[in-house]
Design an enzyme around this catalytic site. Structure first.
Site, mmCIF file in Angstrom:
data_model
loop_
_atom_site.group_PDB
_atom_site.id
_atom_site.type_symbol
_atom_site.label_atom_id
_atom_site.label_comp_id
_atom_site.label_asym_id
_atom_site.label_seq_id
_atom_site.Cartn_x
_atom_site.Cartn_y
_atom_site.Cartn_z
ATOM 1 N N CYS A 1 -1.249 2.471 1.259
ATOM 2 C CA CYS A 1 -1.584 1.054 1.088
ATOM 3 C C CYS A 1 -0.333 0.170 1.181
ATOM 4 C CB CYS A 1 -2.334 0.869 -0.223
ATOM 5 S SG CYS A 1 -3.221 -0.689 -0.363
ATOM 6 N N HIS A 2 0.057 -0.497 0.096
ATOM 7 C CA HIS A 2 1.264 -1.320 0.068
ATOM 8 C C HIS A 2 2.507 -0.500 -0.286
ATOM 9 C CE1 HIS A 2 -1.807 -4.488 -0.260
ATOM 10 N NE2 HIS A 2 -0.884 -5.336 0.152
#
Length: 182
Positions: free
Chosen positions: A107-108
């Site tokens: 994800c991030h």
């Protein structure tokens, strides 16, 4: 064979992106430590609101990459943003690359890899909203469920966790990757 895995996180990590890999690693019979700059516990973000608290196993300043066989970087918006400006966290991440050990980020989470300066020339994926950041840092970004590049495993979102977990374990079982470096 027993393995020790570090999961680097702070308040605001996406709950499923820590809980699912941790559980999957422990199902292999391995130890997965939550490492954080804070002692005590850290609180998850669960999609749209704060989630559960998780106990911190080790404080960042008390561990080194040589204590572990691999590193996992959960995402969330808040967690990577905090860790990518923490010099101890960046040094910890870089050490895994210098020691040729597997690293998995979802994800991030790859935002931390950008600030650790380990993405240039590497193939990876992430949540779409940081794809431009990764490309600007010299990464070869692609929109895929999971991407593996010489011991670096990346995925986009919680829906990719089954593929992420499987590839992460595969890379950890393979051990050190000589091409996995700064």
């Amino acid at each position: 064979m027993s393995k020790n895995i570090a999961i680097l996180a702070t308040n605001g990590f996406e709950e499923s992106e820590l809980a699912s890999p941790k559980e999957y690693l422990e199902q292999q019979g391995w130890t997965a430590h939550i490492i954080s700059p804070e002692s005590g516990s850290i609180r998850a973000w669960a999609e749209k609101d704060w989630g559960k608290s998780y106990n911190v196993d080790k404080i960042l300043g008390e561990v080194s990459a040589s204590d572990y066989d691999a590193l996992v970087l959960p995402g969330g918006v808040i967690n990577p943003d905090q860790l990518r400006t923490n010099e101890k966290a960046l040094s910890f991440v870089k050490d895994f690359f210098q020691q040729h050990k597997p690293v998995a980020a979802i994800c991030h989470g790859p935002q931390i890899l950008i600030n650790a300066e380990v993405v240039e020339g590497r193939k990876l994926t992430s949540v779409n909203s940081i794809s431009k950041d990764l490309k600007n840092a010299g990464a070869n970004w692609e929109d895929s469920e999971v991407v593996v590049d010489k011991g670096l495993v990346t995925s986009r979102t919680p829906k990719d966790l089954p593929a992420f977990n499987a590839k992460m374990v595969e890379e950890i079982k393979e051990g050190k990757h000589k091409e996995q470096t700064l």
